[in-house]
Design a protein around this motif. Structure first.
Motif: not given
Length: 200
Positions: A1-23
């Motif tokens: 992902m382009e860095f500008a897009e990473v910055v644009r998409r960054r936000r605080m996420v407060r709900n997660y899928d509990p069935d998908r661990p972080v690899p």
């Protein structure tokens, strides 16, 4: 992902899928990027507590959550995160580093420091983790541990006194989330917060 897009998409996420661990390789990249943060005198005075096991995460929420109502929806979504990283700042590492001969200070005084860079640098490391999460297609949220819960948190995880948590970060795959009411305030435009050449 382009860095500008990473910055644009960054936000605080407060709900997660509990069935998908972080690899595991993504967890490693989060931490590898965190330690690339700048630090005064290259002191690198940080420490990261990584909580991946369900029992450890439950212990975190039990220790760090204050009593009282009003945050049930927030807490329900945050508790679904499969990963919690707690960044800590170690002031002693900075005071020791700047008492070394190449820095020219003879003692460990805090009076010379314009701001406490041990917190600033640990915040830089936390931001790199937030940005890495976005780049990896994940969500993340940085939040504080309430002061009245710090003792319980320290005891639950055996955190040495010289390490101060600057907050905590939940990480995981996004689930349906509610927008923070604070966002209604809108983002302040650059021209409103930037001064060029002189403040007034």
């Amino acid at each position: 992902m382009e860095f500008a897009e990473v910055v644009r998409r960054r936000r605080m996420v407060r709900n997660y899928d509990p069935d998908r661990p972080v690899p595991p390789d993504v967890v490693r990249r989060l931490l590898d990027h965190a330690v690339r943060a700048p630090s005064a005198g290259f002191a690198q005075g940080w420490g990261f507590l990584v909580l991946e096991e369900a029992a450890d995460r439950d212990r975190f929420w039990a220790a760090a959550t204050p009593g009282g109502g009003g945050r049930e929806r927030w807490l329900a979504g945050m508790r679904r995160a499969p990963l919690i990283v707690v960044p800590h700042a170690n002031r002693s590492a900075y005071l020791d580093r700047y008492a070394e001969p190449d820095k020219g200070w003879a003692d460990r005084s805090t009076e010379r420091w314009p701001v406490p860079y041990w917190y600033v640098d640990t915040g830089f490391a936390a931001l790199l983790m937030l940005l890495t999460a976005v780049d990896e297609g994940l969500g993340a949220c940085f939040f504080g541990i309430p002061p009245q819960r710090l003792r319980a948190y320290r005891e639950a995880f055996g955190v040495p006194e010289e390490f101060e948590p600057v907050g905590a970060i939940t990480v995981g795959y996004r689930a349906a989330d509610h927008r923070s009411p604070s966002l209604r305030r809108g983002r302040r435009p650059v021209d409103e917060v930037v001064r060029r050449g002189r403040w007034s």
